[in-house]
Design a protein around this motif. Structure first.
Motif, mmCIF file in Angstrom:
data_model
loop_
_atom_site.group_PDB
_atom_site.id
_atom_site.type_symbol
_atom_site.label_atom_id
_atom_site.label_comp_id
_atom_site.label_asym_id
_atom_site.label_seq_id
_atom_site.Cartn_x
_atom_site.Cartn_y
_atom_site.Cartn_z
ATOM 1 N N GLY A 5 0.819 -1.209 0.000
ATOM 2 C CA GLY A 5 0.000 0.000 0.000
ATOM 3 C C GLY A 5 0.852 1.258 0.000
ATOM 4 O O GLY A 5 0.529 2.241 -0.683
ATOM 5 N N ALA A 6 1.948 1.227 0.737
ATOM 6 C CA ALA A 6 2.848 2.380 0.775
ATOM 7 C C ALA A 6 3.508 2.588 -0.581
ATOM 8 O O ALA A 6 3.611 3.730 -1.058
ATOM 9 N N ILE A 7 3.925 1.513 -1.219
ATOM 10 C CA ILE A 7 4.548 1.613 -2.538
ATOM 11 C C ILE A 7 3.544 2.175 -3.544
ATOM 12 O O ILE A 7 3.882 3.044 -4.358
ATOM 13 N N PHE A 8 2.304 1.695 -3.509
ATOM 14 C CA PHE A 8 1.283 2.193 -4.437
ATOM 15 C C PHE A 8 1.007 3.675 -4.200
ATOM 16 O O PHE A 8 0.877 4.447 -5.155
ATOM 17 N N LEU A 9 0.943 4.081 -2.953
ATOM 18 C CA LEU A 9 0.717 5.492 -2.636
ATOM 19 C C LEU A 9 1.872 6.354 -3.142
ATOM 20 O O LEU A 9 1.648 7.434 -3.712
#
Length: 121
Positions: A5-9
């Motif tokens: 999720g952090a990478i996608f954000l």
């Protein structure tokens, strides 16, 4: 938030910076060059290169999620590549020029990975 999720954000922020800063170049340069849909890979491929390096053994024990600001550097290179493409115009084959510039931005993503020091978490 999990790591994916952090990478996608971070990718969304990277893409937003690149899109907002590249849109005027694309709109104003559309009479000099013909933009193709596949050139949107410039928003994805450099980030994929950087992410692959982040999760490779090269980053083990070195880089962490604290280094998630690095994509900003190559997000800023995308409008510069578009501006260079408009400047070159149709003097060289457009597809080859676009592919070369996307390759250069991907290379820059790797260079940014290796030149930016690991930040503490």
């Amino acid at each position: 938030m999990n790591e994916a999720g952090a990478i996608f954000l971070i990718w969304l922020m990277h893409a937003a910076v690149a899109i907002v800063s590249t849109a005027p170049v694309v709109l104003l340069g559309r009479k000099r060059v013909h933009w193709r849909p596949w050139e949107l890979t410039a928003l994805i491929l450099p980030f994929v290169v950087w992410t692959a390096l982040m999760f490779s053994p090269l980053a083990t024990g070195n880089k962490s999620l604290a280094n998630l600001g690095e994509p900003f550097y190559f997000a800023c290179a995308i409008p510069l590549a578009a501006l260079l493409r408009v400047g070159i115009g149709s003097r060289v084959p457009e597809s080859a020029c676009a592919a070369l510039l996307i390759g250069l931005v991907c290379t820059l993503a790797g260079v940014v990975f290796f030149l930016t020091p690991a930040l503490p978490e």
